[in-house]
Design an enzyme around this catalytic site. Structure first.
Site, PDB file in Angstrom:
ATOM      1  CG  ASP A 220       9.727 -40.145 -10.397  1.00 21.05           C
ATOM      2  OD1 ASP A 220       8.699 -40.052 -11.093  1.00 21.05           O
ATOM      3  OD2 ASP A 220      10.135 -39.215  -9.673  1.00 21.05           O
TER       4      ASP A 220
ATOM      5  CG  HIS B 259       7.780 -36.552  -9.072  1.00 18.11           C
ATOM      6  ND1 HIS B 259       8.829 -37.341  -8.675  1.00 18.11           N
ATOM      7  CD2 HIS B 259       7.271 -35.992  -7.936  1.00 18.11           C
ATOM      8  CE1 HIS B 259       8.970 -37.260  -7.360  1.00 18.11           C
ATOM      9  NE2 HIS B 259       8.039 -36.444  -6.890  1.00 18.11           N
TER      10      HIS B 259
ATOM     11  CB  SER C 199       7.240 -33.523  -5.242  1.00 18.65           C
ATOM     12  OG  SER C 199       6.452 -34.698  -5.296  1.00 18.65           O
TER      13      SER C 199
END
Length: 268
Positions: free
Chosen positions: A240, A243, A36
């Site tokens: 979060d 990321h 990601s």
């Protein structure tokens, strides 16, 4: 009948034109793979319904440019734009990643041989290194897209690799070095590019647990002349804490570009 033939031949002309436009070939091709933080989550946030959304903000370092193309999901070249992985990592909400700041930094070097950049997005969020091993769906798609990117010429200049957060368990971190080496060796073999330059990012996410350093040691001390590593340590994150935010994605992209320019731009 004359009109029918006329429209038929006009149709063929249009099809040819589309094929020619879709086949414009960037000279310098870069493969983008991993999870990601390569596909990008910069600018993502949760809305009032707790649904992840991208804020749509594109800083200058990530701006589109006619000299930066991307191979879309249909394997057609088009002008690159953020989010770069939007039609590849499509099950997640993509945002800013390192690909566009990398390409813009390459162009900013004003090297005449690097004025045409092609990006081949292949990253998928949440993937372990074993999911990139030869024979898997992700590996086959990476190889297929790499080969499709060269249909009309050009050259693959490097693989940009940002992955490892999903391998920070006790078990997977022990096997990461062997799995990574096999992945790199298999990819070079299957692309018939034995000295393919690889630039990878040393992971740094804030909540990866006690085994993250095992992955970082492998990444930052990889013993191969044609593999370089840049360190994401010092990055800042979206809410979060997994990321990279937009600012840090730009920083990583520019680090990747600096590594390419200093080590691989003009091979001896």
């Amino acid at each position: 009948m004359f009109l029918s033939f006329f429209f038929f031949f006009c149709g063929l002309a249009l099809i040819t034109q589309v094929k020619v436009e879709g086949c414009q070939q960037p000279k310098n091709v870069f493969l983008l793979a991993g999870q990601s933080n390569m596909s990008g989550r910069g600018g993502n946030h949760n809305d009032t319904n707790n649904i992840v959304k991208w804020n749509g903000k594109i800083p200058p370092e990530c701006a589109s440019n006619k000299n930066i193309l991307r191979l879309n999901a249909n394997e057609t070249w088009e002008e690159a734009h953020e989010p770069l992985h939007n039609d590849i990592d499509y099950l997640k909400t993509c945002g800013i990643g390192p690909g566009m700041p990398f390409a813009n930094a390459i162009l900013a070097a004003k090297d005449p041989s690097l004025r045409s950049i092609g990006l081949v997005p292949c990253a998928i969020g949440g993937t372990r290194i074993i999911e990139w091993s030869r024979g898997t769906r992700l590996y086959r798609r990476l190889v297929d897209r790499a080969k499709a990117s060269l249909t009309c010429g050009g050259k693959i200049r490097a693989l940009l690799w940002y992955q490892g957060e999903s391998d920070t368990s006790r078990h997977d971190s022990k096997l990461y070095k062997v799995r990574l080496e096999k992945f790199f060796n298999d990819l070079r073999h299957d692309l018939n590019h034995p000295n393919l330059p690889i630039i990878m990012v040393g992971i740094c996410s804030a909540d990866q647990g006690p085994f993250m350093n095992r992955i970082r040691i492998v990444q930052l001390n990889y013993n191969d002349t044609n593999v370089k590593a840049v360190d994401a340590m010092g990055s800042t994150f979206i809410a979060d804490q997994k990321h990279l935010d937009t600012k840090s994605q730009i920083r990583v992209g520019q680090k990747l570009a600096a590594a390419f320019l200093s080590s691989f731009a003009h091979p001896h």
